[in-house]
Design a protein around this motif. Structure first.
Motif, PDB file in Angstrom:
ATOM      1  N   ASP A 167     -21.605  11.942 -30.003  1.00 16.26           N
ATOM      2  CA  ASP A 167     -22.228  11.220 -31.119  1.00 16.26           C
ATOM      3  C   ASP A 167     -23.027  10.052 -30.540  1.00 16.26           C
ATOM      4  O   ASP A 167     -22.455   9.079 -30.052  1.00 16.26           O
ATOM      5  N   LYS A 168     -24.338  10.145 -30.589  1.00 14.26           N
ATOM      6  CA  LYS A 168     -25.186   9.113 -29.980  1.00 14.26           C
ATOM      7  C   LYS A 168     -25.123   7.772 -30.717  1.00 14.26           C
ATOM      8  O   LYS A 168     -25.599   6.765 -30.206  1.00 14.26           O
ATOM      9  N   ARG A 169     -24.516   7.768 -31.903  1.00 16.36           N
ATOM     10  CA  ARG A 169     -24.336   6.507 -32.628  1.00 16.36           C
ATOM     11  C   ARG A 169     -23.049   5.806 -32.201  1.00 16.36           C
ATOM     12  O   ARG A 169     -22.719   4.734 -32.710  1.00 16.36           O
ATOM     13  N   ASN A 170     -22.318   6.399 -31.278  1.00 16.48           N
ATOM     14  CA  ASN A 170     -20.998   5.907 -30.897  1.00 16.48           C
ATOM     15  C   ASN A 170     -21.048   4.423 -30.529  1.00 16.48           C
ATOM     16  O   ASN A 170     -21.748   4.035 -29.595  1.00 16.48           O
ATOM     17  N   PRO A 171     -20.297   3.573 -31.235  1.00 18.06           N
ATOM     18  CA  PRO A 171     -20.400   2.136 -31.003  1.00 18.06           C
ATOM     19  C   PRO A 171     -19.512   1.618 -29.879  1.00 18.06           C
ATOM     20  O   PRO A 171     -19.635   0.457 -29.485  1.00 18.06           O
ATOM     21  N   VAL A 172     -18.608   2.433 -29.378  1.00 10.47           N
ATOM     22  CA  VAL A 172     -17.629   1.927 -28.410  1.00 10.47           C
ATOM     23  C   VAL A 172     -17.669   2.650 -27.065  1.00 10.47           C
ATOM     24  O   VAL A 172     -17.285   2.096 -26.046  1.00 10.47           O
ATOM     25  N   ILE A 173     -18.179   3.877 -27.018  1.00  7.94           N
ATOM     26  CA  ILE A 173     -18.246   4.611 -25.752  1.00  7.94           C
ATOM     27  C   ILE A 173     -19.656   4.517 -25.183  1.00  7.94           C
ATOM     28  O   ILE A 173     -19.925   3.747 -24.293  1.00  7.94           O
ATOM     29  N   GLY A 174     -20.601   5.286 -25.706  1.00  8.61           N
ATOM     30  CA  GLY A 174     -21.994   5.163 -25.283  1.00  8.61           C
ATOM     31  C   GLY A 174     -22.177   5.247 -23.784  1.00  8.61           C
ATOM     32  O   GLY A 174     -21.809   6.215 -23.127  1.00  8.61           O
ATOM     33  N   VAL A 175     -22.748   4.184 -23.211  1.00  7.47           N
ATOM     34  CA  VAL A 175     -23.098   4.145 -21.793  1.00  7.47           C
ATOM     35  C   VAL A 175     -21.872   4.193 -20.888  1.00  7.47           C
ATOM     36  O   VAL A 175     -21.989   4.434 -19.691  1.00  7.47           O
ATOM     37  N   ARG A 176     -20.688   4.027 -21.439  1.00 10.94           N
ATOM     38  CA  ARG A 176     -19.463   4.111 -20.645  1.00 10.94           C
ATOM     39  C   ARG A 176     -19.121   5.551 -20.284  1.00 10.94           C
ATOM     40  O   ARG A 176     -18.308   5.790 -19.396  1.00 10.94           O
ATOM     41  N   SER A 177     -19.724   6.516 -20.983  1.00  5.58           N
ATOM     42  CA  SER A 177     -19.512   7.936 -20.716  1.00  5.58           C
ATOM     43  C   SER A 177     -20.522   8.434 -19.689  1.00  5.58           C
ATOM     44  O   SER A 177     -21.623   7.893 -19.574  1.00  5.58           O
ATOM     45  N   PHE A 178     -20.164   9.494 -18.963  1.00  6.51           N
ATOM     46  CA  PHE A 178     -21.109  10.096 -18.024  1.00  6.51           C
ATOM     47  C   PHE A 178     -22.200  10.879 -18.744  1.00  6.51           C
ATOM     48  O   PHE A 178     -23.204  11.233 -18.121  1.00  6.51           O
ATOM     49  N   GLY A 179     -22.032  11.159 -20.043  1.00  2.00           N
ATOM     50  CA  GLY A 179     -23.096  11.849 -20.757  1.00  2.00           C
ATOM     51  C   GLY A 179     -22.601  12.675 -21.922  1.00  2.00           C
ATOM     52  O   GLY A 179     -21.499  12.475 -22.445  1.00  2.00           O
ATOM     53  N   GLU A 180     -23.427  13.630 -22.327  1.00  2.76           N
ATOM     54  CA  GLU A 180     -23.209  14.396 -23.548  1.00  2.76           C
ATOM     55  C   GLU A 180     -22.788  15.834 -23.291  1.00  2.76           C
ATOM     56  O   GLU A 180     -22.469  16.557 -24.223  1.00  2.76           O
ATOM     57  N   GLU A 181     -22.780  16.276 -22.031  1.00  3.76           N
ATOM     58  CA  GLU A 181     -22.475  17.668 -21.696  1.00  3.76           C
ATOM     59  C   GLU A 181     -21.081  17.759 -21.080  1.00  3.76           C
ATOM     60  O   GLU A 181     -20.833  17.188 -20.016  1.00  3.76           O
ATOM     61  N   PRO A 182     -20.134  18.466 -21.727  1.00  8.22           N
ATOM     62  CA  PRO A 182     -18.742  18.491 -21.265  1.00  8.22           C
ATOM     63  C   PRO A 182     -18.562  18.880 -19.799  1.00  8.22           C
ATOM     64  O   PRO A 182     -17.819  18.214 -19.068  1.00  8.22           O
ATOM     65  N   GLU A 183     -19.230  19.935 -19.362  1.00  8.83           N
ATOM     66  CA  GLU A 183     -19.034  20.399 -17.982  1.00  8.83           C
ATOM     67  C   GLU A 183     -19.564  19.381 -16.975  1.00  8.83           C
ATOM     68  O   GLU A 183     -18.953  19.141 -15.931  1.00  8.83           O
ATOM     69  N   LYS A 184     -20.688  18.768 -17.297  1.00 10.72           N
ATOM     70  CA  LYS A 184     -21.261  17.765 -16.404  1.00 10.72           C
ATOM     71  C   LYS A 184     -20.361  16.536 -16.339  1.00 10.72           C
ATOM     72  O   LYS A 184     -20.103  15.984 -15.253  1.00 10.72           O
ATOM     73  N   VAL A 185     -19.886  16.093 -17.492  1.00 13.79           N
ATOM     74  CA  VAL A 185     -18.972  14.954 -17.525  1.00 13.79           C
ATOM     75  C   VAL A 185     -17.728  15.266 -16.706  1.00 13.79           C
ATOM     76  O   VAL A 185     -17.245  14.431 -15.930  1.00 13.79           O
ATOM     77  N   ALA A 186     -17.197  16.474 -16.852  1.00 15.21           N
ATOM     78  CA  ALA A 186     -15.987  16.873 -16.122  1.00 15.21           C
ATOM     79  C   ALA A 186     -16.174  16.786 -14.618  1.00 15.21           C
ATOM     80  O   ALA A 186     -15.277  16.344 -13.888  1.00 15.21           O
ATOM     81  N   LYS A 187     -17.327  17.210 -14.127  1.00 18.35           N
ATOM     82  CA  LYS A 187     -17.581  17.165 -12.686  1.00 18.35           C
ATOM     83  C   LYS A 187     -17.617  15.735 -12.170  1.00 18.35           C
ATOM     84  O   LYS A 187     -17.082  15.429 -11.095  1.00 18.35           O
ATOM     85  N   HIS A 188     -18.250  14.850 -12.936  1.00 16.27           N
ATOM     86  CA  HIS A 188     -18.322  13.447 -12.515  1.00 16.27           C
ATOM     87  C   HIS A 188     -16.948  12.775 -12.609  1.00 16.27           C
ATOM     88  O   HIS A 188     -16.593  11.958 -11.743  1.00 16.27           O
ATOM     89  N   VAL A 189     -16.186  13.104 -13.644  1.00 19.40           N
ATOM     90  CA  VAL A 189     -14.839  12.538 -13.787  1.00 19.40           C
ATOM     91  C   VAL A 189     -13.972  12.937 -12.600  1.00 19.40           C
ATOM     92  O   VAL A 189     -13.252  12.110 -12.019  1.00 19.40           O
TER      93      VAL A 189
END
Length: 554
Positions: A167-189
C-alpha cells in the motif's frame, strides 16, 4: 495457556519472568548516575531482574558515551543479578535511513552509525561499473552497520524490515521497506540478516505477519488487514519464510489485526496465539525468539477508542499490562515496553499474577526463557566479554569507520534514481534556491530532531529537518523552507518533496515555484512514489541527500 494450578511465585520465577521483557529508559549518563537512569537500575535488580534493554535515540549522545553506558548497564546487571545470570540482550532500532537510533544528527559533532535504509538499497541495480552486486550491497551494508553496533555493545538489532510495502499510502512503513515485490524483498531481507549475523548481531525481522498493506499507523490506531493465509503466503509471509530457519534471526510481531487469520475482528496479531503459536511456530516452523512491537503503541495502550473508531467496531486496546500477559499467552518470548516506568512495572507485576493464578503455565513460561537463553548463548555472551576494557577500542573504531564509509558512500550513490533524459542545472549558485518542506513528524517510529532557520534579527522563520539543513550547507545557495506558502526567489530552483505523493501542500508549493522560476529540478525523498514529478528519488538523510547534489548541479 491457562491452567487451573495455583503457583507460588518464587525468586526463581521472578528471574524467569524478567527474561521475558525488553524495556527502555530515559537516561543519558554513561555511568547511569543521572536521575533518569534510576528506573532502569531498579528494573535490573530484585525483584524484577530485567534480562533485556532497548536503547532509544534519546539515550544516544555519541559513540563514547553510549559504549560506556552499555558497559555500565551490563556491569550493574552482573552486580545485582549475580554471576549465574546471563548478560543482557541490548537491542536497538537501527534499520538504517529514517529509523536509526544510533545515527547522531548533523551538528552534534559525535560519530554515530550511518548507512542507507531499506528502500534505497532495494532500488540499487546490478551495474558493471561496480564489483558488488545489488544484493551483496545489502549484505555488506548491514554487516558494516552490525560491526559498528557490536563495537558499541549492542547485540540485538530490530532490523531488517520484512514488510512488503504493497500500500503506497502506508504511513508507517514506506521507505523502511525494501519495496513492493515479495520475492525481491525476501532476497534483501535474507542478505540483511546474513550481514548482521556475520557481524555477531542477532537480527529481528519485522513486523510479522506483515504491516505493508495498510494506510493506518498502529502507533495511532488499529490497522485491519483482511487477508487470509493463502494470500499472505503469496505476499506478506514470503520474506519471513526465507529466514525462518536461520540461526540468530528473531521475529517481531506487529499490532495489526488480521481477522481472516485470527477469527477475531480486532485482535492484534502480536497478542494472538493463532498468529504467533500456530502460524509462525507450528505452520512455518520458526523456533527462535519472538518479540512484540512496543506495547505503548495506541493499538494496544489506548483503551478508549474515538467515536469514529467505535462506529467502525473498535473499542480500543486492552492496555499495556493486560497486553503483556496476552502476548506471553500467544507464545511471544519477549514483551517490549519502551517508555513508561510505571507501565513497565505494572506489566511485570501483571505477569507475576498470571503465573500465580495459573493463567500462564510455568512450563510455557520456561520455554520462552530457554529460547532467550539459546539466543544469548549463540551470541557468545559472557560477563567478562560484555564488561571488559579495550585499550585499543578507539583505534579499531576509526579503522572500521574508514572501511564502512566507502560502503555507505557506494550505497548512497547507487541508490539515487534519476529519470531518463535529465539535464543538470547550471552551476550558478547565486541564481539557485533550494526549497525544502517544513519538518513534519513522518510517524512515531521516526524520532527525528528539528533544525531551526532564523531571520537576520534572530526570530524563528521556519523549521527544517537536520538533513535539509546539511544539504543546504553543502550546496551553499539560498535556502527557503516552504509550508502553507512559499517565498519564490526566481532563477533556477531545487525543489525537495518529502513523501510528496500524499501531501497536497507540497504539490501546491511546487506549482508556485515552477511558475516563478526559470527552471526547477525536483528531488523526491522519502517514499519515491511521485512518479509524475521526480528527477531523483532518495531517502531524507543528510548523507543521502548530499549525493543528489552532484547529479543536479553541473
Amino acid at each position: 495457556m491457562t491452567t487451573s494450578t495455583k503457583v507460588q511465585l518464587t525468586d526463581e520465577l521472578k528471574r524467569a519472568i524478567g527474561q521475558r521483557f525488553v524495556l527502555g529508559f530515559h537516561g543519558t549518563s554513561s555511568k547511569l548516575d543521572d536521575a533518569a537512569s534510576k528506573n532502569i537500575k531498579t528494573l535490573l535488580g530484585a525483584p524484577y531482574y530485567l534480562g533485556n534493554v532497548i536503547m532509544m535515540k534519546r539515550n544516544v549522545e555519541g559513540k563514547d558515551e553510549v559504549r560506556e553506558m552499555i558497559r555500565s548497564l551490563q556491569s550493574h546487571a552482573r552486580q545485582v543479578q549475580g554471576e549465574e545470570a546471563k548478560p543482557l540482550l541490548i537491542g536497538t532500532d537501527q534499520e538504517g535511513g529514517l529509523v536509526s537510533a544510533f545515527t547522531v544528527p548533523p551538528g552534534k559533532g559525535k560519530e554515530g552509525v550511518t548507512h542507507p535504509g531499506a528502500m534505497p538499497l532495494g532500488r540499487v541495480k546490478d551495474d558493471d561499473k561496480y564489483e558488488t552486486s545489488a544484493l551483496e550491497m545489502t549484505r555488506k551494508t548491514y554487516e558494516a552497520s552490525g560491526k559498528e553496533l557490536a563495537m558499541l555493545g549492542v547485540n540485538w538489532v530490530y532490523a531488517p524490515v520484512g514488510d512488503v510495502n504493497t500500500d503506497k499510502r502506508n504511513p508507517v512503513i514506506g521507505v523502511r521497506s525494501f519495496g513492493e515485490e515479495p520475492e525481491k524483498v525476501a532476497k534483501h531481507v535474507a542478505k540483511a540478516c546474513e550481514g548482521l549475523g556475520q557481524a555477531g548481531i542477532a537480527s529481528c525481522v519485522k513486523h510479522f505477519p506483515g504491516h505493508g498493506d495498510t494506510s493506518v499507523d498502529s502507533h495511532l490506531g488499529m490497522p485491519v488487514i483482511r487477508k487470509g493465509r493463502e494470500q499472505l503466503r503469496k505476499e506478506e509471509l514470503v520474506p519471513f519464510e526465507g529466514v525462518v530457519g536461520v540461526k540468530g534471526v528473531t521475529v517481531m510481531t506487529g499490532h495489526m489485526a488480521m481477522p481472516e487469520v485470527t477469527g477475531k475482528t480486532y485482535e492484534p496479531c502480536s497478542l494472538s496465539r493463532e498468529v504467533t503459536k500456530k502460524l509462525l511456530r507450528e505452520e512455518m516452523g520458526f523456533e527462535g525468539v519472538v518479540v512484540t512491537d512496543c506495547l505503548e503503541m495506541d493499538a494496544i495502550a489506548r483503551t478508549e477508542a474515538s467515536d469514529k473508531e467505535k462506529e467502525g467496531g473498535w473499542e480500543g486496546g486492552c492496555g499495556i499490562e493486560e497486553g503483556a500477559v496476552k502476548a506471553i499467552e500467544a507464545d511471544a518470548d519477549v514483551v517490549m515496553i519502551c517508555h513508561t516506568f510505571e507501565k513497565q512495572v505494572g506489566a511485570i507485576r501483571k505477569v507475576w499474577e498470571a503465573v500465580e493464578d495459573g493463567r500462564i503455565g510455568v512450563e510455557e513460561l520456561m520455554k520462552g526463557v530457554e529460547r532467550v537463553k539459546k539466543l544469548k548463548d549463540w551470541l557468545g555472551l559472557t560477563w567478562d566479554k560484555v564488561t571488559r576494557e579495550d585499550e585499543h577500542w578507539e583505534k579499531r573504531w576509526k579503522e572500521l569507520k574508514r572501511e564502512n564509509a566507502a560502503i555507505a558512500e557506494e550505497g548512497y550513490r547507487r541508490s539515487v534514481v534519476v529519470r531518463d533524459g535529465f539535464v543538470p542545472l547550471e552551476k550558478d549558485l547565486a541564481k539557485t534556491t533550494l526549497y525544502t518542506p517544513a519538518n513534519e513528524s513522518i510517524n512515531l517510529a521516526v524520532d527525528d530532531a528539528e533544525g531551526v532557520l532564523r531571520t537576520k534579527d534572530g526570530k524563528v522563520r521556519n523549521t527544517a529537518g537536520p538533513s535539509f539543513v546539511a544539504m543546504a550547507t553543502k550546496l551553499g545557495c539560498k535556502h527557503v523552507v516552504y509550508r502553507d506558502s512559499v517565498d519564490v526567489q526566481g532563477g533556477q530552483g531545487i525543489f525537495v518533496f518529502r513523501n510528496g505523493a500524499t501531501s497536497e501542500w507540497q504539490q501546491r508549493a511546487l506549482l508556485a515555484v515552477e511558475k516563478g522560476s526559470s527552471r526547477v529540478v525536483v528531488v523526491s525523498c522519502g517514499t519515491p512514489y511521485e512518479a509524475s514529478y521526480d528527477v531523483a528519488a532518495m531517502e531524507s538523510t543528510a548523507a543521502a541527500l548530499s549525493h543528489v547534489l552532484s547529479l543536479v548541479i553541473r
